[in-house]
Motif scaffolding. Structure first.
Motif, PDB file in Angstrom:
ATOM      1  N   SER A  22       0.900  -1.272   0.041  1.00 21.29           N
ATOM      2  CA  SER A  22       0.013   0.070  -0.072  1.00 21.29           C
ATOM      3  C   SER A  22       0.874   1.275  -0.099  1.00 21.29           C
ATOM      4  CB  SER A  22      -1.122   0.154   1.320  1.00 21.29           C
ATOM      5  OG  SER A  22      -0.172   0.059   2.352  1.00 21.29           O
ATOM      6  N   ALA A  23       2.141   1.147   0.479  1.00 27.53           N
ATOM      7  CA  ALA A  23       3.061   2.399   0.637  1.00 27.53           C
ATOM      8  C   ALA A  23       3.870   2.122  -0.661  1.00 27.53           C
ATOM      9  CB  ALA A  23       3.847   2.494   1.718  1.00 27.53           C
ATOM     10  N   LEU A  24       4.060   3.088  -1.645  1.00 21.16           N
ATOM     11  CA  LEU A  24       4.829   3.088  -2.848  1.00 21.16           C
ATOM     12  C   LEU A  24       5.942   3.953  -3.054  1.00 21.16           C
ATOM     13  CD1 LEU A  24       1.893   1.939  -5.166  1.00 21.16           C
ATOM     14  CD2 LEU A  24       3.468   0.456  -4.094  1.00 21.16           C
ATOM     15  N   LEU A  25       6.831   3.988  -3.754  1.00 20.48           N
ATOM     16  CA  LEU A  25       8.188   4.698  -3.823  1.00 20.48           C
ATOM     17  C   LEU A  25       8.799   4.621  -5.296  1.00 20.48           C
ATOM     18  CD1 LEU A  25      10.415   6.354  -2.584  1.00 20.48           C
ATOM     19  CD2 LEU A  25      11.535   4.208  -1.817  1.00 20.48           C
ATOM     20  N   ALA A  26       9.096   5.781  -5.789  1.00 21.08           N
ATOM     21  CA  ALA A  26       9.807   5.500  -6.936  1.00 21.08           C
ATOM     22  C   ALA A  26      10.882   6.839  -6.842  1.00 21.08           C
ATOM     23  CB  ALA A  26       8.971   5.824  -8.166  1.00 21.08           C
ATOM     24  N   GLU A  27      12.011   6.441  -7.538  1.00 24.79           N
ATOM     25  CA  GLU A  27      13.343   7.363  -7.464  1.00 24.79           C
ATOM     26  C   GLU A  27      13.794   7.388  -8.826  1.00 24.79           C
ATOM     27  OE1 GLU A  27      15.472   6.084  -4.161  1.00 24.79           O
ATOM     28  OE2 GLU A  27      15.038   7.518  -3.052  1.00 24.79           O
ATOM     29  N   ALA A  28      14.057   8.632  -9.595  1.00 23.06           N
ATOM     30  CA  ALA A  28      14.708   8.610 -10.700  1.00 23.06           C
ATOM     31  C   ALA A  28      15.728   9.793 -10.816  1.00 23.06           C
ATOM     32  CB  ALA A  28      13.821   8.746 -11.874  1.00 23.06           C
ATOM     33  N   GLY A  29      16.757   9.885 -11.673  1.00 28.04           N
ATOM     34  CA  GLY A  29      17.549  10.969 -11.790  1.00 28.04           C
ATOM     35  C   GLY A  29      18.320  11.187 -13.018  1.00 28.04           C
ATOM     36  N   ALA A  30      18.939  12.218 -13.257  1.00 23.38           N
ATOM     37  CA  ALA A  30      19.684  12.339 -14.586  1.00 23.38           C
ATOM     38  C   ALA A  30      20.604  13.344 -14.398  1.00 23.38           C
ATOM     39  CB  ALA A  30      18.710  12.800 -15.865  1.00 23.38           C
ATOM     40  N   GLY A  31      21.742  13.079 -14.704  1.00 22.76           N
ATOM     41  CA  GLY A  31      22.895  13.890 -14.695  1.00 22.76           C
ATOM     42  C   GLY A  31      23.672  14.195 -15.824  1.00 22.76           C
ATOM     43  N   VAL A  32      24.789  15.085 -15.600  1.00 25.35           N
ATOM     44  CA  VAL A  32      25.851  15.332 -16.741  1.00 25.35           C
ATOM     45  C   VAL A  32      26.990  15.692 -16.011  1.00 25.35           C
ATOM     46  CG1 VAL A  32      25.041  17.905 -16.906  1.00 25.35           C
ATOM     47  CG2 VAL A  32      26.476  16.709 -18.856  1.00 25.35           C
ATOM     48  N   ASP A  33      28.139  15.172 -16.661  1.00 24.12           N
ATOM     49  CA  ASP A  33      29.470  15.472 -15.976  1.00 24.12           C
ATOM     50  C   ASP A  33      30.317  15.546 -17.009  1.00 24.12           C
ATOM     51  OD1 ASP A  33      31.964  15.403 -14.434  1.00 24.12           O
ATOM     52  OD2 ASP A  33      31.699  13.242 -13.813  1.00 24.12           O
ATOM     53  N   ARG A  34      31.185  16.897 -16.909  1.00 28.35           N
ATOM     54  CA  ARG A  34      31.781  17.291 -18.270  1.00 28.35           C
ATOM     55  C   ARG A  34      32.939  17.958 -17.910  1.00 28.35           C
ATOM     56  NH1 ARG A  34      29.625  19.167 -23.391  1.00 28.35           N
ATOM     57  NH2 ARG A  34      31.544  20.660 -23.617  1.00 28.35           N
ATOM     58  N   ASP A  35      33.942  18.173 -18.673  1.00 29.03           N
ATOM     59  CA  ASP A  35      35.125  19.149 -18.683  1.00 29.03           C
ATOM     60  C   ASP A  35      34.706  20.470 -19.583  1.00 29.03           C
ATOM     61  OD1 ASP A  35      36.943  17.766 -17.071  1.00 29.03           O
ATOM     62  OD2 ASP A  35      37.546  16.527 -18.750  1.00 29.03           O
ATOM     63  N   ALA A  36      34.957  21.554 -19.224  1.00 28.64           N
ATOM     64  CA  ALA A  36      34.534  22.951 -19.869  1.00 28.64           C
ATOM     65  C   ALA A  36      35.690  23.651 -19.826  1.00 28.64           C
ATOM     66  CB  ALA A  36      33.251  23.438 -19.589  1.00 28.64           C
ATOM     67  N   GLY A  37      36.714  23.773 -20.595  1.00 31.28           N
ATOM     68  CA  GLY A  37      38.003  24.347 -20.720  1.00 31.28           C
ATOM     69  C   GLY A  37      38.824  23.983 -19.356  1.00 31.28           C
ATOM     70  N   GLY A  38      39.178  24.733 -18.320  1.00 33.84           N
ATOM     71  CA  GLY A  38      39.856  24.347 -17.174  1.00 33.84           C
ATOM     72  C   GLY A  38      39.066  23.808 -16.162  1.00 33.84           C
TER      73      GLY A  38
END
Length: 126
Positions: free
Chosen positions: A7-23
């Motif tokens: 009767s108790a429900l849970l959902a988790e989700a995510g998205a991400g980015v990891d990058r080099d930008a110059g220095g």
């Protein structure tokens, strides 16, 4: 799954980015946490957390600075940490760090409100 309360429900989700930008090295992520109950429609909560950091190395990567933050807009809570690392030799480093918690919500970040810190660490890397 005998004995599990469905009767108790849970959902988790995510998205991400990891990058080099110059220095710089940039990281960003969006996390969504949803809880609800099949038994009681009034029990429903969605939390969104924004996570991000920026990092930069200096002087042939002997110095490194990073700022990291987590923000939960719905609970008006946040955590921010900054640190600087100095590595004079490949097997030795010193790190200075400070963190601060803000907010008055009921999420995990806000529960640490008022527990700000400063840290100094020396590490020997064998």
């Amino acid at each position: 799954f005998v004995g599990v309360n469905w009767s108790a429900l849970l959902a988790e989700a995510g998205a991400g980015v990891d990058r080099d930008a110059g220095g710089y090295r940039l990281y960003a992520s969006l996390l969504v946490h949803r809880e609800w109950s099949a038994a009681d429609a009034a029990v429903a909560q969605t939390d969104v957390s924004l996570v991000g950091s920026i990092e930069r190395a200096f002087r042939r990567e002997r110095h490194r600075a990073r700022v990291f933050a987590v923000v939960n807009p719905a609970d008006r809570s946040a955590f921010m940490r900054a640190y600087w690392t100095w590595t004079p030799r490949d097997d030795l480093s010193m790190q200075v760090s400070a963190g601060a918690f803000a907010g008055t919500g009921d999420d995990a970040v806000a529960r640490f409100s008022g527990r700000d810190f400063v840290m100094l660490a020396f590490r020997i890397h064998p």
